[in-house]
Scaffold this active site. Structure first.
Site, PDB file in Angstrom:
ATOM      1  N   LYS A  72      22.890  39.513   9.539  1.00 27.08           N
ATOM      2  CA  LYS A  72      22.238  38.367   8.914  1.00 27.08           C
ATOM      3  C   LYS A  72      23.291  37.396   8.401  1.00 27.08           C
ATOM      4  O   LYS A  72      24.222  37.845   7.719  1.00 27.08           O
ATOM      5  CB  LYS A  72      21.391  38.883   7.761  1.00 27.08           C
ATOM      6  CG  LYS A  72      20.648  37.833   7.002  1.00 27.08           C
ATOM      7  CD  LYS A  72      19.917  38.471   5.870  1.00 27.08           C
ATOM      8  CE  LYS A  72      19.371  37.373   4.999  1.00 27.08           C
ATOM      9  NZ  LYS A  72      18.987  37.821   3.715  1.00 27.08           N
TER      10      LYS A  72
ATOM     11  N   LYS B 230      25.556  41.690   6.032  1.00 23.91           N
ATOM     12  CA  LYS B 230      24.927  40.501   5.458  1.00 23.91           C
ATOM     13  C   LYS B 230      26.012  39.627   4.858  1.00 23.91           C
ATOM     14  O   LYS B 230      26.729  40.043   3.943  1.00 23.91           O
ATOM     15  CB  LYS B 230      23.917  40.917   4.390  1.00 23.91           C
ATOM     16  CG  LYS B 230      23.252  39.730   3.713  1.00 23.91           C
ATOM     17  CD  LYS B 230      22.132  40.175   2.807  1.00 23.91           C
ATOM     18  CE  LYS B 230      21.546  38.993   2.068  1.00 23.91           C
ATOM     19  NZ  LYS B 230      20.458  39.381   1.182  1.00 23.91           N
TER      20      LYS B 230
END
Ligand code: PBG
Length: 326
Positions: free
Chosen positions: A247, A194
């Site tokens: 992400k 992330k």
């Protein structure tokens, strides 16, 4: 005769095109994020995310049924608590917003696969994803709270938990507490890779989780890094993750593709709020065909190697796929 090979032969009609199509996209691959808040009969549109709503618990089952009619069988829940504090204690309250939402969904829409996001940023008054000690987000004291939060979601009935906080060691901590409490069968979808991304802007408005000071660069990854993504993914795999997530998605297709080649775990990709909002904004101006661009974008995420896509456009996409031209 020149040209000897003519790639157009296999493109000449929809049946040939379908026969040789390399990548598929269907509602089976999609997870739809839902923002849940208190109150009754609330359904308020998020201004920077047209078509996405904050909804109250009593409206969730109807939303879930609509999803299932479209073939979308998984949702991921984000909560807006009634009150916040420095420790994010509403994140693991028995009667917290997510715990109530999960119970409601499992009661009234039992066929829905309910995934919960595990993080503290929506629950802390400072908006960081962990506890603050000496002006720093403290890793190890946050782990215990995250684990308690994950357990409380599972006790409410969640089918899978998805930690998005980026603390080191949280997958092991969550796996440990779930196993100790006989929840061996509950998978963990880890937000393994992330990045500290500006594409999360609209989400922070939607979930009221913007940091009140500083930024998240001390725990989320530097967008410049690739090798570090392998390290994060390896750690989460060793700690017991069942699915590895990347992400954001579109600006990080190279990362999805590389992880796909290196790891045999399922890969998920989060098509995040800013990525969604940009397409919606251009479409609203009449500059692009929003449905087609959204579909092509999600297809590119699949082509890069994602098995699963989390997207705010899941319902639109499922509708579009039903009437798709080939
Ligand atoms: C919570 C969380 C965020 C997103 C998912 N979980 C925000 C953040 O990390 O700041 C972003 C999702 C999106 O932008 O659509 N940690």
């Amino acid at each position: 005769m020149f040209p000897e090979y003519r790639p157009r032969r296999m493109r000449q009609n929809p049946v040939f095109r379908a026969l040789v199509r390399e990548t598929t996209l269907s509602a089976d691959h999609l997870i739809y994020p839902l923002f849940v808040k208190g109150g009754k009969k609330v359904k308020e549109e998020i201004s920077s995310m047209p078509g996405v709503f904050r909804i109250s618990v009593d409206m969730l089952a109807a939303e879930a049924k609509e999803c299932m009619e479209l073939g979308i069988n998984s949702v991921i829940l984000f909560g807006l608590p009634d009150k916040k504090d420095p420790m994010g204690s509403q994140a693991h309250a028995k009667d917290g917003i997510i715990q109530r939402a999960v119970r409601e969904l499992k009661n009234k829409a039992p066929g829905m696969n309910v995934i919960t996001d595990v993080c503290l940023c929506e629950y802390t008054d400072h908006g960081h994803c962990g506890v603050i000690i000496n002006k720093q987000v403290d890793n190890d004291s946050t782990l215990e709270i995250l684990a308690k939060t994950a357990l409380s979601h599972v006790e409410a009935g969640a089918d899978m938990v998805a930690p998005s906080d980026m603390m080191d060691g949280r997958v092991a901590e969550i796996r440990g507490i779930l196993d100790e409490n006989n929840h061996h069968n509950i998978p963990i979808m880890s937000y393994a890779v992330k990045y500290a991304s500006a594409f999360y802007g609209p989400f922070r408005e939607a979930a009221d989780g913007a940091p009140q000071f500083g930024d998240r660069c001390g725990y989320q990854m530097d967008p410049a890094n690739v090798r570090e993504a392998f390290r994060e993914a390896t750690l989460d795999l060793e700690e017991g993750a069942d699915i590895l997530m990347v992400k954001p998605a579109v600006a990080y297709l190279d990362i999805i593709s590389k992880l796909r080649d290196e790891f045999d775990l399922p890969i998920a990709a989060y098509h995040v709020s800013g990525e969604y909002a940009m397409i919606k904004a251009a479409a609203a101006n009449g500059w692009i065909d929003g449905d087609k661009v959204m579909h092509e974008t999600l297809l590119s995420i699949r082509r890069a190697g994602a098995d699963i896509i989390l997207t705010y456009s899941a319902k639109d996409c499922a509708r579009y796929l039903r009437g798709l031209c080939s």
